[in-house]
Scaffold this active site. Structure first.
Site, PDB file in Angstrom:
ATOM      1  N   GLU A 142      -5.211  -8.597  -0.871  1.00  0.00           N
ATOM      2  CA  GLU A 142      -5.873  -8.416   0.429  1.00  0.00           C
ATOM      3  C   GLU A 142      -7.340  -8.136   0.188  1.00  0.00           C
ATOM      4  O   GLU A 142      -7.687  -7.267  -0.625  1.00  0.00           O
ATOM      5  CB  GLU A 142      -5.310  -7.213   1.191  1.00  0.00           C
ATOM      6  CG  GLU A 142      -3.995  -7.452   1.865  1.00  0.00           C
ATOM      7  CD  GLU A 142      -3.586  -6.278   2.754  1.00  0.00           C
ATOM      8  OE1 GLU A 142      -4.463  -5.631   3.364  1.00  0.00           O
ATOM      9  OE2 GLU A 142      -2.374  -6.016   2.819  1.00  0.00           O
ATOM     10  N   GLU A 180       0.828  -1.204   0.000  1.00  0.00           N
ATOM     11  CA  GLU A 180       0.000   0.000   0.000  1.00  0.00           C
ATOM     12  C   GLU A 180       0.868   1.262   0.000  1.00  0.00           C
ATOM     13  O   GLU A 180       0.802   2.093   0.908  1.00  0.00           O
ATOM     14  CB  GLU A 180      -0.955  -0.012   1.200  1.00  0.00           C
ATOM     15  CG  GLU A 180      -1.946  -1.170   1.130  1.00  0.00           C
ATOM     16  CD  GLU A 180      -3.009  -1.163   2.228  1.00  0.00           C
ATOM     17  OE1 GLU A 180      -2.765  -0.550   3.279  1.00  0.00           O
ATOM     18  OE2 GLU A 180      -4.072  -1.771   2.037  1.00  0.00           O
TER      19      GLU A 180
HETATM   20  C1  BGP Z   1      -4.238  -3.107   5.009  1.00  0.00           C
HETATM   21  C2  BGP Z   1      -2.864  -3.526   5.463  1.00  0.00           C
HETATM   22  C3  BGP Z   1      -2.809  -4.779   6.278  1.00  0.00           C
HETATM   23  C4  BGP Z   1      -4.033  -5.068   7.070  1.00  0.00           C
HETATM   24  C5  BGP Z   1      -5.344  -4.652   6.476  1.00  0.00           C
HETATM   25  C6  BGP Z   1      -6.504  -4.598   7.444  1.00  0.00           C
HETATM   26  O1  BGP Z   1      -4.309  -1.739   4.934  1.00  0.00           O
HETATM   27  O2  BGP Z   1      -2.004  -3.724   4.359  1.00  0.00           O
HETATM   28  O3  BGP Z   1      -1.606  -4.836   6.959  1.00  0.00           O
HETATM   29  O4  BGP Z   1      -3.906  -5.075   8.401  1.00  0.00           O
HETATM   30  O5  BGP Z   1      -5.291  -3.415   5.847  1.00  0.00           O
HETATM   31  O6  BGP Z   1      -6.394  -3.450   8.245  1.00  0.00           O
HETATM   32  P1  BGP Z   1      -6.546  -3.458   9.798  1.00  0.00           P
HETATM   33  O7  BGP Z   1      -5.580  -4.455  10.300  1.00  0.00           O
HETATM   34  O8  BGP Z   1      -6.231  -2.100  10.234  1.00  0.00           O
HETATM   35  O9  BGP Z   1      -7.947  -3.852  10.068  1.00  0.00           O
END
Ligand code: BGP
Length: 486
Positions: A384, A190
């Site tokens: 993701e 990201e």
């Molecule tokens: C993305 C990231 C991840 C992950 C996911 C969910 O932005 O690349 O590392 O954690 O989001 O976000 P969160 O863990 O804040 O719920």
């Protein structure tokens, strides 16, 4: 029967070192920016040092604290000691691929060493061997929110040009040592998130910059990441034959809130901005409209003579992205805005949302896939996607998560529809196949997995792994290559 997904489709899951490994001070590992993020269940959200709350004071306090008490990312889910068990469960799910990241600080504890730390190399070699045993193809992120703290303090993180050299050395060590196991690489997770949480993404401590210079510093750091990404891509291709390197962006497709042309214009600006990051990595140059925007804002990016050539010479091979939600934009200042996945937009009344306010939009995934493929004409990889939710362990020990199944089912249907339209989608890795520490809130209770991990927000629990109801469902999806979703 007409197949919905290509035969070689890479189904799997995604994790990141700082959110799962734990063992933050084991095997010579150095401190990373992730080790500075604090959370305790009785602290209010505004009190903990998460993505945007890190200060010099909180860093000093964290550096002097040798416990993981209020630093959940230091303990993760102890994947470091459970990797065999976890990979066996991923294999049982039928994974074709696992996306994981390498902690820079396990290989180069401060980032400035000239040779990698053997204990770090040994750990990842064992992980890759284990994946190989089950024929699970690794896809590796080089930088996922875990740069060495030392580089953050000494060079202001990625603001300092020196970090490019250190990152390239780290990347080349990865390619040299793990190239026989890993074909797919991603450079920066990201990369666009640098504007939303500059410390987590790029080691920038905001208070070190005058308020009116912070934005410029962030774009300067981003430029260094672009250059480093291109240099790493070039090295990867040279060191590992047939390797494939992808960029990784947060896909935050933004709709106009209404058909009022002002709203359409505002949404367009937002999308141009979100596309900027992949544009540079795919087309190898800055978009004209972004350069104009910088000019208007008085932002001057210092570039070395060869930088434009470096960017041009090594574009990425594919585009990977996270997809959780969409946003809307409007010029009406009275409309309610939602903050989700660290981005802000106007609430979309047509969508439902998770407890954390992330608006659920499967059709938005289809739209995003079509838009990205039309723009770049390169293979796409969803690395993701998933929903954070509180899960309950029932009296009989089972964990029923129909909401998660429903979420994925709709997103998979959207993927199938995009593929039918001609989109070249090569894989899908869920975030995350196993519960882990949240990136933005450091909570454990925001659960994403098909596999439950017995640990609460304060680190209490046995760390036992249990299959949720969604485990069997996803296993069948993979077994039938996405043909059976109901
Ligand atoms: C993305 C990231 C991840 C992950 C996911 C969910 O932005 O690349 O590392 O954690 O989001 O976000 P969160 O863990 O804040 O719920």
């Amino acid at each position: 029967m007409v197949e919905k997904f290509p035969k070689e489709f890479l189904w799997g899951g995604a994790i990141a070192a700082n959110q799962v490994e734990g063992a933050w001070n084991v095997g010579g590992k150095g401190l990373s920016v992730a080790d500075m993020a604090s959370y305790k269940s009785n602290l209010s959200v505004s009190d903990y040092a998460g993505h945007n709350k890190v200060t010099l004071e909180s860093i000093e306090k964290a550096s002097l604290d040798n416990s993981d008490d209020i630093y959940p990312k230091r303990r993760g889910i102890d994947f470091y000691h459970h990797y065999q068990e976890d990979i066996a469960l991923f294999a049982e799910l039928g994974f074709k691929t696992l996306r994981l990241s390498i902690a820079w600080t396990r290989l180069f504890p401060t980032g400035e060493e000239l040779e990698p730390n053997q204990a770090g190399l040994d750990f990842y070699t064992k992980v890759f061997e284990e994946l190989k045993k089950y024929e699970i193809e690794p896809i590796v992120t080089l930088s996922h929110y875990e740069m060495p703290l030392h580089l953050s303090l000494k060079y202001d993180g990625w603001y300092g040009r020196e970090v490019v050299t250190h990152f390239v050395r780290f990347s080349e060590a990865c390619f040299t040592h793990f190239g026989s196991y890993v074909k797919y690489w991603l450079t920066f997770n990201e990369i666009d998130s640098i504007t939303r949480h500059p410390f987590t993404t790029a080691g920038i401590i905001p208070e070190r910059f005058a308020d009116d210079k912070l934005e410029e510093a962030i774009y300067q750091a981003l430029h260094h990441q672009f250059v480093a990404s291109a240099l790493a891509t070039k090295s990867c291709h040279a060191i590992i034959p047939n390797s494939q390197v992808g960029c990784m962006i947060t896909k935050l497709t933004t709709y106009p809130h209404t058909c009022n042309p002002s709203d359409v214009e505002k949404a367009l600006y937002q999308n141009l901005n979100f596309n900027f990051y992949s544009d540079v990595q795919v087309f190898g140059k800055y978009p004209v409209m972004i350069e104009k925007l910088f000019e208007r804002k008085g932002i001057v990016i210092k570039m070395e003579e060869q930088d434009r050539e470096i960017l041009k010479e090594s574009p990425v091979d594919f585009i990977s992205f996270s997809y959780y939600m969409t946003l809307t934009e409007s010029t009406d200042p009275t409309l309610e805005r939602v903050a989700a996945n660290t981005a802000m937009g106007v609430r979309n009344p047509h969508l439902s949302e998770t407890e954390w306010g992330w608006q659920i939009d499967p059709k938005g995934l289809k739209i995003s896939l079509m838009e990205l493929y039309d723009r770049y004409k390169k293979p796409l990889f969803i690395v993701e996607n998933g929903m954070g939710a509180r899960d309950t362990v029932e009296e009989d020990g089972s964990i029923q998560d129909p909401y998660r199944i429903a979420y994925f089912r709709e997103h998979f249907k959207a993927m199938a529809e995009a593929i039918e339209m001609g989109v070249d989608l090569i894989g899908f890795t869920s975030w995350a196949p196993i519960d882990l520490v949240s990136a933005s809130t450091s909570q454990m209770s925001k659960r994403y997995g098909f596999i439950y991990v017995d640990q609460d927000d304060d680190g209490n629990g046995t760390l036992e792994r249990k299959k949720k109801a969604s485990f069997d469902w996803y296993q069948n999806v993979i077994k039938t290559n996405g043909n059976e979703l109901d």
